[in-house]
Write an enzyme that holds these catalytic residues in place. Structure first.
Site, PDB file in Angstrom:
ATOM      1  N   ASP A 131      39.578  42.647  38.967  1.00  0.00           N
ATOM      2  CA  ASP A 131      38.999  42.902  37.613  1.00  0.00           C
ATOM      3  C   ASP A 131      40.047  43.420  36.554  1.00  0.00           C
ATOM      4  OD1 ASP A 131      39.223  45.230  38.822  1.00  0.00           O
ATOM      5  OD2 ASP A 131      37.065  45.535  38.885  1.00  0.00           O
TER       6      ASP A 131
ATOM      7  N   ASP B 245      27.858  54.181  42.239  1.00  0.00           N
ATOM      8  CA  ASP B 245      26.625  53.120  42.570  1.00  0.00           C
ATOM      9  C   ASP B 245      26.591  52.058  43.419  1.00  0.00           C
ATOM     10  OD1 ASP B 245      28.263  51.706  40.931  1.00  0.00           O
ATOM     11  OD2 ASP B 245      27.044  51.594  38.925  1.00  0.00           O
TER      12      ASP B 245
ATOM     13  N   HIS C  35      28.944  49.447  43.304  1.00  0.00           N
ATOM     14  CA  HIS C  35      29.517  48.543  42.725  1.00  0.00           C
ATOM     15  C   HIS C  35      30.843  48.075  43.581  1.00  0.00           C
ATOM     16  CE1 HIS C  35      31.631  51.017  39.449  1.00  0.00           C
ATOM     17  NE2 HIS C  35      32.251  50.219  39.799  1.00  0.00           N
TER      18      HIS C  35
ATOM     19  N   GLU D  92      28.196  45.444  38.833  1.00  0.00           N
ATOM     20  CA  GLU D  92      27.257  46.612  38.651  1.00  0.00           C
ATOM     21  C   GLU D  92      25.838  46.430  38.956  1.00  0.00           C
ATOM     22  OE1 GLU D  92      28.529  49.083  37.549  1.00  0.00           O
ATOM     23  OE2 GLU D  92      29.722  49.157  35.763  1.00  0.00           O
TER      24      GLU D  92
END
Ligand code: GLP
Length: 270
Positions: A72, A141, A143, A148
């Site tokens: 990314d 979380d 990801h 996400e």
């Protein structure tokens, strides 16, 4: 899914680096047969990058015939910004090993047409013959890359909106100012990662314990995108002890028991 539990971050990083090295060496890459490696940013892989650098500098591993694809990149951050993922990768790995610059692929978050950039990236991966081993980390979380919670588990490379949680987590790299963290990023999709032959995810620290529980003990769920690894035929989670805090004792014992029969990749490197 394999789960490797190491006593601490250093040992987990060594394990991951030795595994990656072993895979590359076994493949015997050459000019006509490059090894295609997917790579992450974040603090989790830094220890592994240091170990890979040491192996390279000791002459035990070469990146000359390795092609890399990063997961990314932020949108709109200048490439030479110290916190761009371009800068990160050259600082922690590419600038320290013998990889030719032309073998490095990182999404361009400043492309005029971001959708076209993402489509081209998928194309480049395809033309390189697909990713053999995708290494990743996770957010607290759960990801992977910047997929996400709520991302489709079949998603491809695309523009993504960063959640408040991620902006808060990453503000530590931007003077602790959430407003300085870019709002969007380009990210490979969960589907892009799952298409690779093998996926190795590094999970360290107590702040990842909840995500690790979801990855291993709960079902496949788009709210914890790392859980898609359960559907991959060659998924590997390399964790330190702290990250296992929320797993059942029985789960940790089970995976340690299974792995007791397997060779540590370090022994194969000697
Ligand atoms: C960012 C990256 C992820 C990375 C995550 C965790 O969100 N896009 O690829 O896994 O950070 O970072 P860290 O390893 O610093 O906890």
């Amino acid at each position: 899914m394999r789960v490797i539990v190491q006593p601490d971050y250093k040992r987990a990083s060594q394990w991951a680096a030795n595994y990656v090295a072993r895979r590359i060496l076994d493949f015997k890459p050459g000019p006509k047969k490059p090894f295609v490696l997917g790579l992450p940013t974040g603090s989790s892989p830094i220890g592994m990058y240091n170990e890979l650098t040491a192996l390279n500098q000791a002459g035990k591993l070469s990146f000359k015939h390795v092609i890399t694809f990063n997961m990314d990149e932020y949108v709109g951050l200048p490439q030479d910004h110290p916190e761009s993922y371009h800068s990160f990768m050259w600082r922690h790995l590419f600038g320290r090993v013998d990889i030719p610059a032309k073998n490095v692929n990182i999404l361009n978050g400043n492309a005029r047409d971001l959708d076209a950039e993402c489509a081209k990236y998928e194309d480049r991966i395809r033309k390189a013959g697909g990713v053999r081993l995708f290494v990743g980390g996770i957010g607290s979380d759960g990801h992977i890359a910047f997929n996400e919670p709520g991302s489709s588990l079949t998603s491809r490379t695309r523009v993504v909106q960063l959640t408040t949680d991620t902006k808060i987590a990453n503000s530590r790299f931007f003077d602790n100012d959430r407003a300085k963290v870019p709002e969007t990023a380009l990210s490979v999709g969960v589907g892009t990662v799952m298409d690779s032959d093998e996926v190795l995810i590094i999970v360290n620290g107590a702040n990842k314990a909840r995500a690790l529980r979801h990855a291993i003990e709960e079902g496949v769920n788009h709210m914890w995108t790392v859980s898609a690894l359960q559907t991959h035929p060659n998924g590997l989670l390399v964790c330190d002890d702290e990250a296992t805090l929320e797993l059942k004792v029985g789960t940790v014992r089970y995976f340690k028991d299974v792995e007791a029969a397997n060779l540590d990749p370090a022994t194969l490197l000697r």
